[in-house]
Design an enzyme around this catalytic site. Structure first.
Site, mmCIF file in Angstrom:
data_model
loop_
_atom_site.group_PDB
_atom_site.id
_atom_site.type_symbol
_atom_site.label_atom_id
_atom_site.label_comp_id
_atom_site.label_asym_id
_atom_site.label_seq_id
_atom_site.Cartn_x
_atom_site.Cartn_y
_atom_site.Cartn_z
ATOM 1 N NE ARG A 109 0.609 1.555 4.351
ATOM 2 C CZ ARG A 109 1.869 1.923 4.391
ATOM 3 N NH1 ARG A 109 2.517 2.213 3.290
ATOM 4 N NH2 ARG A 109 2.514 1.980 5.556
ATOM 5 C CD GLU A 120 2.892 7.719 6.404
ATOM 6 O OE1 GLU A 120 2.509 6.651 6.943
ATOM 7 O OE2 GLU A 120 2.848 7.919 5.192
ATOM 8 C CG HIS A 121 4.464 8.448 11.927
ATOM 9 N ND1 HIS A 121 4.930 7.385 12.674
ATOM 10 C CD2 HIS A 121 5.380 8.633 10.937
ATOM 11 C CE1 HIS A 121 6.083 6.956 12.170
ATOM 12 N NE2 HIS A 121 6.366 7.692 11.109
ATOM 13 C CG ASP A 134 -1.753 3.827 11.799
ATOM 14 O OD1 ASP A 134 -0.783 4.508 12.199
ATOM 15 O OD2 ASP A 134 -1.612 2.688 11.302
ATOM 16 N N GLY A 182 8.447 1.489 3.193
ATOM 17 C CA GLY A 182 7.253 2.230 3.582
ATOM 18 C C GLY A 182 6.034 1.861 2.767
ATOM 19 C CB SER A 217 7.137 -5.502 1.950
ATOM 20 O OG SER A 217 8.104 -5.070 2.905
ATOM 21 C CG ASP A 231 0.733 -0.846 7.203
ATOM 22 O OD1 ASP A 231 0.392 0.261 6.755
ATOM 23 O OD2 ASP A 231 1.809 -1.041 7.789
ATOM 24 C CE LYS A 249 6.486 -0.817 10.853
ATOM 25 N NZ LYS A 249 5.246 -0.086 10.491
#
Length: 498
Positions: A65, A71-72, A74, A163, A166, A213, A257
């Protein structure tokens, strides 16, 4: 109403989502007729046969996706607008009648693995640990679920650590595999339930992410982005401007991460900021876990919360002692009761800027959605580009999760795009740029000349790092042996859209 103007309280209420719409999220798995395998599916099928001297029973396909905006946010309880990309993780599988699952990857850099039903988290997870997370999540779904060994072949064309999710695609695909091994005793859950299950499962790897995700992996609608909100999970399709083209460019800087604490530190900073805001406002801060929680308690919209943060919190970093004093508790209680183990070595927490980013980014999410719904395409696409640019500046300066390589790509993009920003957790990975069809070729040439040529990327490899993408479909199951699922008289193979 202009998308660039401040949204009124009534506008915020209108843009909230009541339920999942248009995706049959809670319904049983839909079964669709499938044509003969071709392309990557056929190649993977042959690889499986060459490896295991047998044909697979299923091929599971789960997309990556790109998060267009949000961003950052959720894991702070807020909504996002991602879309599934055409790049996918494919898993071919067959029951092997044992207690061991054998995994091979078509990419030779990933070692072969043999795993059983046990799982132990690692500080430096290997590729197959994500597969194990998905299995564990499926096994925890029901007491009726039983671990069953499989022969598995994996092939993904989602760039790793980029990002583009995967790892979440692999977790989600693995969960589906274990459910397939348990059918018909335990039917495969619907999309929404699978998304929630897999979001929890991936946290076993050690990262405290939200559910974006996994939600887009299962709920994606081909041709649409998705506005997704959480607690409870709900979503709605977002029609993007027809003249919008999204280009993804990889910085060639990779950061896992799960192998460092920078991501979990940002999660912790947001949680601590929420508690400190609640404490200053004399709310029950012990019950507050996310920035969304405190916003709801104060009954303010995100724009007002962003302003409020500046009045309560300092620009400077906070030590544990300072945060404990702010909350009126001991440092020992703070660490043992309210902080995660993964940030025990972090000395300072920057609460104000992290919270400001979250609240301002949430405002951008709603403006993005509102633009897509209300403005003419020629006007809307300009505002969408501006929102992407604002998002990157905030991620760079307030959330501090960008990288010089990402910033360079964004700077190069200014001449031929309407806006660009980093995507994913950050500290490397990709950017997404918004442009129009007539600008794509020149934009790609500029990227090649001004960024990739100096890094030794030739024409043959360029497409692996820069590609145009469009909203793709969610997870799918290709049934290669219908007898396993539908009985002996089922005829041709089938595909299940999960």
């Amino acid at each position: 109403m202009s998308c660039s103007a401040e949204l009124l309280d009534s506008d915020w209420e209108k843009l909230q989502i009541d339920k999942c719409e248009g995706n049959n999220a809670d319904k049983p798995v839909e079964k669709l007729h499938c044509a003969a395998l071709d392309g990557r599916l056929s190649i993977l099928q042959q690889f499986f046969k060459d490896t295991y001297d047998n044909n697979p029973d299923f091929i599971v396909s789960v997309p990556g996706r790109v998060n267009l905006i949000g961003e950052h946010v959720d894991y702070s309880g807020y909504g996002v607008i991602p879309m599934a990309v055409e790049q996918r993780v494919l898993i071919a599988l067959r029951a092997n009648g044992s207690e061991i699952t054998t995994l091979v990857n078509m990419e030779k850099k990933y070692e072969k693995a043999e795993i059983d039903s046990t799982f132990r988290a690692s500080t430096k997870p290997l590729w197959y640990h994500y597969f194990q997370c998905g299995i564990q999540g499926a096994l925890e779904y029901s007491e009726a679920m039983k671990y069953k060994g499989m022969d598995v072949a994996v092939w993904g064309n989602i760039p790793p650590n980029a990002g583009l999710s995967s790892s979440s695609a692999l977790v989600s695909a693995a969960a589906i595999c274990m459910f397939l091994m348990n059918e018909p005793t335990v039917p495969l859950p619907g999309r929404k339930e699978l998304a929630d299950l897999c979001a929890k499962a991936e946290r076993l790897i050690g990262t405290q992410g939200g559910g974006m995700d996994q939600a887009i992996a299962f709920l994606a609608t081909e041709g649409y982005a998705k506005h997704i909100e959480f607690d409870p999970l709900r979503c709605v399709d977002v029609q993007l401007p027809k003249n919008a083209v999204f280009v993804v460019a990889h910085s060639m800087v990779e950061k896992n991460k799960a192998a460092s604490n920078v991501f979990n530190t940002r999660v912790e900073e947001c949680r601590l900021a929420a508690k400190c805001i609640a404490a200053q406002k004399r709310l029950s801060w012990q019950k507050v876990r996310t920035l969304s929680d405190v916003q709801k308690m104060l009954e303010c919209n995100p724009q007002k919360m962003a302003s409020l943060v500046g009045d309560i919190l300092s620009d400077q970093g906070y030590s544990r002692d300072q945060i404990a004093s702010f909350l009126g508790i001991s440092s020992k209680e703070l660490e043992e009761v309210y902080m995660s183990h993964g940030t025990k070595d972090v000395e300072e927490f920057y609460l104000k800027n992290r919270a400001r980013h979250v609240y301002q980014e949430v405002a951008r999410v709603y403006k993005f959605k509102n633009c897509c719904e209300t403005l003419p395409e020629k006007d809307g696409i300009l505002v969408l580009g501006k929102l992407l640019t604002e998002s990157h500046e905030s991620l760079k300066n307030l959330f501090e999760c960008s990288d010089p390589a990402l910033d360079e790509l964004v700077d190069i993009s200014r001449s031929h795009t309407l806006g660009a920003r980093m995507v994913g957790a950050g500290w490397g990975g990709c950017i997404v740029a918004l442009t129009t069809a007539d600008k794509v070729d020149q934009y790609k040439e500029d990227l090649k000349r001004n960024y990739y040529s100096s890094k030794g990327v030739g024409d043959a490899e360029f497409g692996n790092f820069v590609f145009v993408t469009r909203p793709g479909s969610g997870a799918q199951i290709h049934v290669l042996n219908p007898e396993k699922l539908f009985g002996k008289d089922s005829g041709e193979g089938e595909s299940k859209n999960v």
